[in-house]
Design an enzyme around this catalytic site. Structure first.
Site, PDB file in Angstrom:
ATOM      1  N   PRO A  15       0.789  -1.223   0.000  1.00  0.00           N
ATOM      2  CA  PRO A  15       0.000   0.000   0.000  1.00  0.00           C
ATOM      3  C   PRO A  15       0.829   1.285   0.000  1.00  0.00           C
ATOM      4  CG  PRO A  15      -0.042  -1.057   2.157  1.00  0.00           C
ATOM      5  CD  PRO A  15       0.592  -2.027   1.218  1.00  0.00           C
ATOM      6  N   ASN A  16       0.309   2.233  -0.741  1.00  0.00           N
ATOM      7  CA  ASN A  16       0.860   3.598  -0.842  1.00  0.00           C
ATOM      8  C   ASN A  16       2.140   3.691  -1.673  1.00  0.00           C
ATOM      9  OD1 ASN A  16      -1.165   4.931   0.832  1.00  0.00           O
ATOM     10  ND2 ASN A  16      -0.276   3.743   2.496  1.00  0.00           N
ATOM     11  N   ARG A  23       4.994  11.117  -2.497  1.00  0.00           N
ATOM     12  CA  ARG A  23       4.762  10.772  -1.090  1.00  0.00           C
ATOM     13  C   ARG A  23       6.054  10.942  -0.286  1.00  0.00           C
ATOM     14  NH1 ARG A  23       4.705   4.619   1.154  1.00  0.00           N
ATOM     15  NH2 ARG A  23       4.038   5.101   3.262  1.00  0.00           N
ATOM     16  N   TYR A  28      11.279   8.809   1.021  1.00  0.00           N
ATOM     17  CA  TYR A  28      11.216   7.739   0.023  1.00  0.00           C
ATOM     18  C   TYR A  28      11.884   8.076  -1.305  1.00  0.00           C
ATOM     19  CZ  TYR A  28       7.880   5.748   3.308  1.00  0.00           C
ATOM     20  OH  TYR A  28       7.301   5.225   4.428  1.00  0.00           O
ATOM     21  N   ASN A  79       8.142  -5.623  -0.973  1.00  0.00           N
ATOM     22  CA  ASN A  79       8.058  -4.455  -0.101  1.00  0.00           C
ATOM     23  C   ASN A  79       6.588  -4.340   0.256  1.00  0.00           C
ATOM     24  OD1 ASN A  79       7.932  -2.046   1.212  1.00  0.00           O
ATOM     25  ND2 ASN A  79       9.035  -0.862  -0.355  1.00  0.00           N
ATOM     26  N   ALA A  82       3.298  -0.777   4.758  1.00  0.00           N
ATOM     27  CA  ALA A  82       2.814  -0.834   6.146  1.00  0.00           C
ATOM     28  C   ALA A  82       2.342  -2.227   6.544  1.00  0.00           C
ATOM     29  CB  ALA A  82       1.687   0.181   6.337  1.00  0.00           C
ATOM     30  N   HIS A  85       4.360  -4.539   8.862  1.00  0.00           N
ATOM     31  CA  HIS A  85       4.324  -4.382  10.318  1.00  0.00           C
ATOM     32  C   HIS A  85       3.045  -4.918  10.945  1.00  0.00           C
ATOM     33  CE1 HIS A  85       7.525  -1.788   9.056  1.00  0.00           C
ATOM     34  NE2 HIS A  85       6.702  -0.903   8.540  1.00  0.00           N
ATOM     35  N   ASP A  92       1.572 -15.630   6.480  1.00  0.00           N
ATOM     36  CA  ASP A  92       1.098 -16.999   6.257  1.00  0.00           C
ATOM     37  C   ASP A  92       1.205 -17.382   4.786  1.00  0.00           C
ATOM     38  OD1 ASP A  92       0.530 -17.387   8.930  1.00  0.00           O
ATOM     39  OD2 ASP A  92      -1.639 -17.120   8.717  1.00  0.00           O
ATOM     40  N   GLU A 103      13.051  -9.355   1.307  1.00  0.00           N
ATOM     41  CA  GLU A 103      12.250  -8.209   1.757  1.00  0.00           C
ATOM     42  C   GLU A 103      13.021  -6.917   1.465  1.00  0.00           C
ATOM     43  OE1 GLU A 103      11.591  -8.185   5.978  1.00  0.00           O
ATOM     44  OE2 GLU A 103      10.091  -6.594   5.859  1.00  0.00           O
ATOM     45  N   HIS A 105      12.815  -2.548   1.801  1.00  0.00           N
ATOM     46  CA  HIS A 105      12.189  -1.277   2.191  1.00  0.00           C
ATOM     47  C   HIS A 105      13.069  -0.159   1.667  1.00  0.00           C
ATOM     48  CE1 HIS A 105       9.302  -3.191   4.828  1.00  0.00           C
ATOM     49  NE2 HIS A 105      10.295  -3.950   5.254  1.00  0.00           N
ATOM     50  N   LEU A 106      12.450   0.843   1.122  1.00  0.00           N
ATOM     51  CA  LEU A 106      13.209   1.997   0.626  1.00  0.00           C
ATOM     52  C   LEU A 106      13.901   2.714   1.773  1.00  0.00           C
ATOM     53  CD1 LEU A 106      10.329   3.152  -1.677  1.00  0.00           C
ATOM     54  CD2 LEU A 106      12.583   2.504  -2.535  1.00  0.00           C
ATOM     55  N   SER A 107      13.165   2.914   2.847  1.00  0.00           N
ATOM     56  CA  SER A 107      13.700   3.649   3.998  1.00  0.00           C
ATOM     57  C   SER A 107      14.326   2.681   4.990  1.00  0.00           C
ATOM     58  CB  SER A 107      12.576   4.440   4.678  1.00  0.00           C
ATOM     59  OG  SER A 107      11.595   3.561   5.204  1.00  0.00           O
ATOM     60  N   ARG A 112      13.378   4.797  12.134  1.00  0.00           N
ATOM     61  CA  ARG A 112      12.081   5.476  12.146  1.00  0.00           C
ATOM     62  C   ARG A 112      11.276   5.097  13.401  1.00  0.00           C
ATOM     63  NH1 ARG A 112       9.364   4.920   6.482  1.00  0.00           N
ATOM     64  NH2 ARG A 112       8.169   6.666   7.361  1.00  0.00           N
ATOM     65  N   ARG A 116       7.650   0.602  13.280  1.00  0.00           N
ATOM     66  CA  ARG A 116       8.185   0.089  12.006  1.00  0.00           C
ATOM     67  C   ARG A 116       9.360  -0.871  12.215  1.00  0.00           C
ATOM     68  NH1 ARG A 116       5.707   3.519   8.133  1.00  0.00           N
ATOM     69  NH2 ARG A 116       5.289   5.561   9.021  1.00  0.00           N
TER      70      ARG A 116
HETATM   71  C1  DQA Z   1       8.308   1.128   3.535  1.00  0.00           C
HETATM   72  C2  DQA Z   1       8.440   1.335   5.044  1.00  0.00           C
HETATM   73  C3  DQA Z   1       7.102   1.107   5.740  1.00  0.00           C
HETATM   74  O1  DQA Z   1       7.232   1.328   7.140  1.00  0.00           O
HETATM   75  C4  DQA Z   1       6.061   2.058   5.201  1.00  0.00           C
HETATM   76  O2  DQA Z   1       4.803   1.795   5.795  1.00  0.00           O
HETATM   77  C5  DQA Z   1       5.973   2.051   3.723  1.00  0.00           C
HETATM   78  C6  DQA Z   1       7.203   1.986   2.951  1.00  0.00           C
HETATM   79  C7  DQA Z   1       9.611   1.470   2.805  1.00  0.00           C
HETATM   80  O3  DQA Z   1       9.745   1.065   1.633  1.00  0.00           O
HETATM   81  O4  DQA Z   1      10.475   2.143   3.352  1.00  0.00           O
HETATM   82  O5  DQA Z   1       4.898   2.156   3.154  1.00  0.00           O
HETATM   83  O6  DQA Z   1       8.007  -0.241   3.290  1.00  0.00           O
END
Ligand code: DQA
Length: 151
Positions: A15-16, A23, A28, A79, A82, A85, A92, A103, A105-107, A112, A116
């Site tokens: 998501p997002n 964003r 990011y 990725n 959210a 978490h 599952d 896995e 994550h950009l950040s 943070r 997270r």
């Molecule tokens: C994220 C980190 C997550 O905590 C956050 O909710 C995201 C992006 C990242 O790529 O850094 O949506 O997965």
């Protein structure tokens, strides 16, 4: 395992992540998800991988795609945004997948907010890459190519 001659990697974005570029660019980066997909596609081609790159804001859709990957993909890069978490359902589904999972994550989630710092995905992943921006996807493809070639 998929039977295609070239290994297939499913790259899932949660998501997002469709909002990348606008964003919170200070967290990011300024690249859009389409930019990241283009970079990743080039790297996948160079590595001899077939890449299926997807994004969904829906937890259920992500779960369905992970289930389907049992019959169509050799590896998963995820990725989960959210949902990393929060989602036992994604955990599952990933646990039922037999290939390597990386896995991304950009950040740097550990720099943070505390909520997270825990990811349900991390415990079953081959490896976790975070804090390196879009380059993390390229490193994940490198890792997957190496793993699929050896297995
Ligand atoms: C994220 C980190 C997550 O905590 C956050 O909710 C995201 C992006 C990242 O790529 O850094 O949506 O997965």
């Amino acid at each position: 395992m998929a039977s295609a001659a070239a290994p297939t990697v499913l790259v899932l974005n949660g998501p997002n992540l469709n909002m990348l570029g606008t964003r919170e660019p200070e967290i990011y980066g300024s690249q859009t998800l389409a930019d990241i997909e283009a970079m990743a596609r080039q790297r996948a081609t160079d590595l001899g991988l077939i890449m299926d790159f997807r994004q969904s804001n829906s937890e259920g859709e992500l779960v369905t795609w992970i289930q389907e990957a049992r019959h169509g993909a050799d590896a998963i890069i995820i990725n989960a945004g959210a949902y990393s978490h929060t989602s036992v359902a994604i955990l599952d589904a990933l646990q039922a997948f037999q290939g390597p999972i990386v896995e991304v994550h950009l950040s740097n989630i550990y720099k943070r907010e505390t909520f997270r710092h825990h990811s349900y995905v991390s415990g079953i992943a081959l490896g976790v890459i975070c804090g390196l921006g879009a380059k993390g996807y390229l490193l994940a493809l490198d890792a997957v190519a190496d793993k699929v070639a050896r297995s």
